[in-house]
Design a protein around this motif. Structure first.
Motif, mmCIF file in Angstrom:
data_model
loop_
_atom_site.group_PDB
_atom_site.id
_atom_site.type_symbol
_atom_site.label_atom_id
_atom_site.label_comp_id
_atom_site.label_asym_id
_atom_site.label_seq_id
_atom_site.Cartn_x
_atom_site.Cartn_y
_atom_site.Cartn_z
ATOM 1 N N SER A 205 32.031 -0.460 35.937
ATOM 2 C CA SER A 205 33.495 -0.456 35.881
ATOM 3 C C SER A 205 34.057 -1.488 34.905
ATOM 4 O O SER A 205 35.265 -1.540 34.685
ATOM 5 C CB SER A 205 34.066 -0.722 37.277
ATOM 6 O OG SER A 205 33.620 -1.985 37.770
ATOM 7 N N ALA A 206 33.178 -2.305 34.323
ATOM 8 C CA ALA A 206 33.623 -3.342 33.385
ATOM 9 C C ALA A 206 32.517 -3.625 32.376
ATOM 10 O O ALA A 206 31.330 -3.610 32.728
ATOM 11 C CB ALA A 206 34.000 -4.615 34.128
ATOM 12 N N ILE A 207 32.917 -3.863 31.139
ATOM 13 C CA ILE A 207 31.964 -4.169 30.068
ATOM 14 C C ILE A 207 32.227 -5.588 29.582
ATOM 15 O O ILE A 207 33.379 -5.991 29.395
ATOM 16 C CB ILE A 207 32.115 -3.194 28.880
ATOM 17 C CG1 ILE A 207 32.228 -1.741 29.367
ATOM 18 C CG2 ILE A 207 30.946 -3.362 27.911
ATOM 19 C CD1 ILE A 207 31.024 -1.234 30.109
ATOM 20 N N VAL A 208 31.159 -6.352 29.367
ATOM 21 C CA VAL A 208 31.278 -7.743 28.924
ATOM 22 C C VAL A 208 30.739 -7.867 27.497
ATOM 23 O O VAL A 208 29.581 -7.539 27.242
ATOM 24 C CB VAL A 208 30.495 -8.691 29.860
ATOM 25 C CG1 VAL A 208 30.721 -10.146 29.440
ATOM 26 C CG2 VAL A 208 30.909 -8.483 31.299
ATOM 27 N N GLU B 105 33.995 -5.624 40.648
ATOM 28 C CA GLU B 105 33.563 -4.878 39.467
ATOM 29 C C GLU B 105 32.039 -4.829 39.368
ATOM 30 O O GLU B 105 31.329 -5.723 39.848
ATOM 31 C CB GLU B 105 34.126 -5.525 38.193
ATOM 32 C CG GLU B 105 35.636 -5.674 38.170
ATOM 33 C CD GLU B 105 36.366 -4.342 38.243
ATOM 34 O OE1 GLU B 105 35.782 -3.289 37.920
ATOM 35 O OE2 GLU B 105 37.551 -4.356 38.629
ATOM 36 N N ASN B 106 31.561 -3.784 38.712
ATOM 37 C CA ASN B 106 30.143 -3.642 38.390
ATOM 38 C C ASN B 106 30.028 -3.821 36.878
ATOM 39 O O ASN B 106 30.428 -2.943 36.105
ATOM 40 C CB ASN B 106 29.637 -2.270 38.821
ATOM 41 C CG ASN B 106 28.136 -2.116 38.582
ATOM 42 O OD1 ASN B 106 27.450 -3.085 38.255
ATOM 43 N ND2 ASN B 106 27.626 -0.907 38.733
ATOM 44 N N TYR B 107 29.500 -4.971 36.458
ATOM 45 C CA TYR B 107 29.526 -5.359 35.051
ATOM 46 C C TYR B 107 28.315 -4.853 34.271
ATOM 47 O O TYR B 107 27.179 -4.933 34.750
ATOM 48 C CB TYR B 107 29.575 -6.884 34.928
ATOM 49 C CG TYR B 107 30.859 -7.501 35.437
ATOM 50 C CD1 TYR B 107 31.976 -7.567 34.624
ATOM 51 C CD2 TYR B 107 30.949 -8.032 36.726
ATOM 52 C CE1 TYR B 107 33.160 -8.148 35.080
ATOM 53 C CE2 TYR B 107 32.131 -8.615 37.186
ATOM 54 C CZ TYR B 107 33.221 -8.655 36.362
ATOM 55 O OH TYR B 107 34.389 -9.221 36.809
ATOM 56 N N LEU B 108 28.589 -4.375 33.046
ATOM 57 C CA LEU B 108 27.527 -4.048 32.097
ATOM 58 C C LEU B 108 27.632 -5.041 30.944
ATOM 59 O O LEU B 108 28.709 -5.228 30.375
ATOM 60 C CB LEU B 108 27.673 -2.624 31.565
ATOM 61 C CG LEU B 108 26.622 -2.192 30.528
ATOM 62 C CD1 LEU B 108 25.234 -2.119 31.169
ATOM 63 C CD2 LEU B 108 26.996 -0.847 29.905
ATOM 64 N N VAL B 109 26.503 -5.691 30.600
ATOM 65 C CA VAL B 109 26.503 -6.729 29.565
ATOM 66 C C VAL B 109 25.579 -6.318 28.418
ATOM 67 O O VAL B 109 24.353 -6.452 28.515
ATOM 68 C CB VAL B 109 26.043 -8.090 30.135
ATOM 69 C CG1 VAL B 109 26.246 -9.194 29.094
ATOM 70 C CG2 VAL B 109 26.774 -8.426 31.422
ATOM 71 N N PRO B 110 26.119 -5.764 27.325
ATOM 72 C CA PRO B 110 25.296 -5.430 26.156
ATOM 73 C C PRO B 110 24.820 -6.709 25.461
ATOM 74 O O PRO B 110 25.605 -7.618 25.205
ATOM 75 C CB PRO B 110 26.255 -4.646 25.255
ATOM 76 C CG PRO B 110 27.387 -4.221 26.142
ATOM 77 C CD PRO B 110 27.514 -5.312 27.160
ATOM 78 N N LEU B 111 23.518 -6.763 25.153
ATOM 79 C CA LEU B 111 22.933 -7.954 24.541
ATOM 80 C C LEU B 111 22.030 -7.585 23.377
ATOM 81 O O LEU B 111 21.678 -6.416 23.179
ATOM 82 C CB LEU B 111 22.131 -8.736 25.585
ATOM 83 C CG LEU B 111 22.904 -9.343 26.767
ATOM 84 C CD1 LEU B 111 21.939 -9.851 27.815
ATOM 85 C CD2 LEU B 111 23.826 -10.462 26.297
ATOM 86 N N GLU C 137 40.067 5.526 31.617
ATOM 87 C CA GLU C 137 41.235 4.705 31.310
ATOM 88 C C GLU C 137 41.237 3.380 32.061
ATOM 89 O O GLU C 137 41.811 2.396 31.605
ATOM 90 C CB GLU C 137 42.510 5.485 31.632
ATOM 91 C CG GLU C 137 42.790 6.634 30.683
ATOM 92 C CD GLU C 137 43.175 6.162 29.300
ATOM 93 O OE1 GLU C 137 43.836 5.113 29.202
ATOM 94 O OE2 GLU C 137 42.802 6.830 28.324
ATOM 95 N N ASP C 138 40.626 3.361 33.234
ATOM 96 C CA ASP C 138 40.662 2.135 34.047
ATOM 97 C C ASP C 138 39.454 1.222 33.806
ATOM 98 O O ASP C 138 39.255 0.252 34.549
ATOM 99 C CB ASP C 138 40.769 2.484 35.532
ATOM 100 C CG ASP C 138 39.595 3.326 36.027
ATOM 101 O OD1 ASP C 138 38.772 3.755 35.187
ATOM 102 O OD2 ASP C 138 39.505 3.565 37.240
ATOM 103 N N MET C 139 38.663 1.504 32.776
ATOM 104 C CA MET C 139 37.547 0.611 32.440
ATOM 105 C C MET C 139 38.102 -0.746 32.032
ATOM 106 O O MET C 139 39.075 -0.842 31.286
ATOM 107 C CB MET C 139 36.712 1.189 31.301
ATOM 108 C CG MET C 139 35.532 0.318 30.884
ATOM 109 S SD MET C 139 34.201 0.311 32.113
ATOM 110 C CE MET C 139 33.398 1.879 31.735
#
Length: 246
Positions: free
Chosen positions: A57-60, A130-136, A83-85
């Motif tokens: 639900s969230a991108i970091v 939120e459930n965070y996704l962290v691209p690295l 839209e709610d990302m």
């Protein structure tokens, strides 16, 4: 005497760069060529990690690279972001850069106050559901995961881009008196570009302790190091060194 210096970074876009000021003052020639470049993973490579972007639900975002490669990959994989990302940037500059891909006013965008992880994690902790996704990058440590775990935040780290060697043009001379390096990957790339590299009288300058360690581990000599109390930047260190070695 030092006349030709190779800087392993992109050429500055501003004419007011300290490099150009040093060139005029000390009568030296700078050549700019990054020894490393960043490239994104393909959709096929990303899928091998078995991570579903829309499960989050969230991108970091930690850098502009991470923003670019995330949205490029979403387009390639035909992932329609809701839209709610929510989006979290390590700094305000990164958060503003997201506008290149999404309409800022219609999205929820957050960022840290100092450009450092502890401050961003504090902001993220205010959104515990939120459930965070962290691209690295492919080169990273576990510090981020550890900080998020300490705050009991649900998160997934994934690799979306990697650092690779940027070949030096074979039709250009490599006759520099000084080579300026900024990362261990840059040291590795130098030796991959020139497997028979002999330092001899060439000076190697570097920024940061890990880069210096990489130079020495490769059996090479570090002639100029920054930062120091006297020279906080690489350009300041170069200018000081040239002044002392005329």
């Amino acid at each position: 005497m030092i006349k030709k210096i190779l800087v392993s970074q992109p050429k500055p876009t501003s004419e007011k760069s300290p490099y150009f000021e040093i060139a005029n003052k000390e009568h030296v020639e700078f050549t700019f060529h990054p020894f490393i470049k960043v490239e994104g993973l393909t959709a096929r490579e990303f899928r091998q990690q078995k991570i579903q972007i829309l499960d989050h639900s969230a991108i970091v975002f930690t850098s502009r690279h991470s923003v670019d490669f995330f949205f490029t990959l979403c387009k390639e994989m035909r992932v329609a972001l809701p839209e709610d990302m929510k989006y979290f940037g390590l700094s305000e500059a990164i958060a503003l850069y997201i506008q290149k891909y999404v309409q800022y006013r219609k999205r929820k965008v957050f960022f840290g106050s100092t450009g450092r992880w502890p401050e961003l994690v504090t902001v993220m902790a205010k959104h515990k559901t939120e459930n965070y996704l962290v691209p690295l990058s492919d080169v990273h440590n576990d510090d981020v995961a550890r900080m998020l775990d300490e705050k009991k935040l649900k998160h997934t780290e994934c690799v979306m881009y990697r650092t690779v060697t940027n070949d030096y043009p074979k039709d250009k001379d490599f006759d520099f008196d000084m080579i300026v390096l900024f990362t261990p990957a840059g040291v590795k790339s130098l030796l991959e570009n020139f497997p028979d590299f002999k330092q001899g009288d060439k000076r190697l300058a570097c920024f940061g302790g890990v880069t210096k360690a990489a130079i020495e581990e490769a059996g090479l000599r570090c002639d100029l190091f920054a930062p120091t109390p006297q020279a906080r930047s690489m350009t300041a260190a170069i200018e000081m060194y040239l002044g002392e070695n005329k």
